[in-house]
Write a protein that holds these residues in place. Structure first.
Motif, PDB file in Angstrom:
ATOM      1  N   UNK A  62      -6.146  36.993  15.110  1.00 53.96           N
ATOM      2  CA  UNK A  62      -4.784  36.927  15.647  1.00 53.96           C
ATOM      3  C   UNK A  62      -3.829  36.159  14.734  1.00 53.96           C
ATOM      4  N   UNK A  63      -4.342  35.161  14.047  1.00 54.09           N
ATOM      5  CA  UNK A  63      -3.468  34.311  13.221  1.00 54.09           C
ATOM      6  C   UNK A  63      -3.369  34.784  11.780  1.00 54.09           C
ATOM      7  N   UNK A  64      -3.982  35.910  11.454  1.00 53.01           N
ATOM      8  CA  UNK A  64      -3.918  36.400  10.079  1.00 53.01           C
ATOM      9  C   UNK A  64      -2.494  36.826   9.753  1.00 53.01           C
ATOM     10  N   UNK A  65      -2.127  36.662   8.514  1.00 54.62           N
ATOM     11  CA  UNK A  65      -0.780  37.027   8.092  1.00 54.62           C
ATOM     12  C   UNK A  65      -0.698  38.513   7.777  1.00 54.62           C
ATOM     13  N   UNK A  66       0.501  39.023   7.776  1.00 52.57           N
ATOM     14  CA  UNK A  66       0.735  40.419   7.407  1.00 52.57           C
ATOM     15  C   UNK A  66       0.627  40.550   5.877  1.00 52.57           C
ATOM     16  N   UNK A  67       0.072  41.633   5.341  1.00 52.37           N
ATOM     17  CA  UNK A  67      -0.337  42.869   6.033  1.00 52.37           C
ATOM     18  C   UNK A  67      -1.818  42.895   6.402  1.00 52.37           C
ATOM     19  N   UNK A  68      -2.535  41.762   6.195  1.00 48.42           N
ATOM     20  CA  UNK A  68      -3.987  41.786   6.352  1.00 48.42           C
ATOM     21  C   UNK A  68      -4.423  42.059   7.789  1.00 48.42           C
ATOM     22  N   UNK A  69      -3.658  41.531   8.754  1.00 47.47           N
ATOM     23  CA  UNK A  69      -4.007  41.772  10.150  1.00 47.47           C
ATOM     24  C   UNK A  69      -3.935  43.273  10.479  1.00 47.47           C
ATOM     25  N   UNK A  70      -2.828  43.899  10.070  1.00 43.55           N
ATOM     26  CA  UNK A  70      -2.663  45.326  10.347  1.00 43.55           C
ATOM     27  C   UNK A  70      -3.693  46.184   9.622  1.00 43.55           C
ATOM     28  N   UNK A  71      -3.968  45.842   8.352  1.00 41.56           N
ATOM     29  CA  UNK A  71      -4.952  46.614   7.583  1.00 41.56           C
ATOM     30  C   UNK A  71      -6.345  46.480   8.184  1.00 41.56           C
ATOM     31  N   UNK A  72      -6.711  45.262   8.570  1.00 41.37           N
ATOM     32  CA  UNK A  72      -8.047  45.003   9.106  1.00 41.37           C
ATOM     33  C   UNK A  72      -8.245  45.756  10.421  1.00 41.37           C
TER      34      UNK A  72
END
Length: 274
Positions: A62-72
């Protein structure tokens, strides 16, 4: 190579058989249509709420920054949907056969009667046949899923994963499709699951030639619905000839096959084991 061609030939013979017997073909479409509707509803639900499920299952991101959250999460959603599609292909036949057991058993019997004048019977009540079919389908499903996970993992290997593995996947799926479809005729002959698998392993080319084209065709669910009756008929024709080859002659027309014992234990008829 000859067995591969022969297996495909049985698939075509089965389609021709049902085309010439329209009444059996029409009734035998119902189980496939029911299964198709159920699977389509499940896949639509997954497409609509799959991303929400992945988000719920990965709170640590939940706390990952963009764009890594969306890619993951996007990658996980795509993998989840791909696995669901693979599972749908692997299980479509088993579920359709389970739903349509009375329809397909009747169709298989009609093929036996038309070709030899006699239809072997298991001697078991319908509920017992359904239980054996469900139990064996679950066992095959476990095997197929293990293979599916392995092949999916190997799909990430560069070059091989994009060339060799998809072809291998169709042959593996084809073998399990052949087992499921021949089980309709073989279960009536009292052949147990382990003996059915041994029989098909002894004729892998035949099983691949019959099942691999179906695995490709079944990627289109609507096609699967219309091919299922002919696939059951073709599998019955293949069983008859395999039985004849094992015993040295075609099955006798007036000579019934041994039925299962009254205790529900299936006994393999002589000449049908690999």
């Amino acid at each position: 190579m000859r067995d591969l061609g022969a297996g495909f030939g049985y698939l075509m013979k089965g389609q021709r058989w049902v085309a010439q017997h329209g009444k059996q073909f029409g009734w035998s479409l119902l189980p496939g249509l029911i299964t198709l509707v159920l699977y389509a509803a499940a896949l639509v639900c997954l497409a609509l709420w799959g991303a929400d499920f992945v988000g719920w299952a990965t709170p640590f991101a939940d706390d990952w920054s963009s764009p890594w959250l969306g890619l993951f999460r996007g990658l996980l959603t795509a993998v989840l949907f791909a696995l669901a599609l693979l599972l749908a292909v692997l299980t479509f036949t088993a579920v359709t056969l389970l739903i349509g057991q009375p329809f397909y058993e009747s169709l298989s019997e009609q093929v036996d009667i038309a070709e030899g004048g006699h239809a072997p019977e298991s001697g078991l009540p319908l509920w017992r046949d359904l239980w054996i079919s469900a139990r064996d389908s679950l066992r095959i499903l476990v095997r197929a899923c293990l293979w599916g996970v392995l092949l999916f993992a190997l799909g990430f290997v560069p070059f091989i994963g994009q060339t060799v593995i998809p072809v291998l996947g169709f042959f593996v799926t084809g073998f399990f499709l052949s087992e499921e479809l021949t089980s309709v005729a073989l279960q009536r002959r009292g052949v147990q699951l382990r003996d059915r698998l041994a029989l098909l392993r002894s004729r892998k080319g035949l099983a691949w030639g019959f099942g691999a084209p179906l695995a490709v065709a079944f990627l289109v669910p609507v096609v699967a619905v219309f091919l299922m009756p002919g696939a059951v008929a073709g599998a019955t024709l293949m069983v008859r000839d395999m039985e004849g080859a094992a015993t040295g002659a075609r099955p006798a027309t007036n000579d019934p096959h041994p039925a299962s014992h009254g205790d529900g234990t299936d006994e393999t008829p002589q000449g049908m084991t690999a």
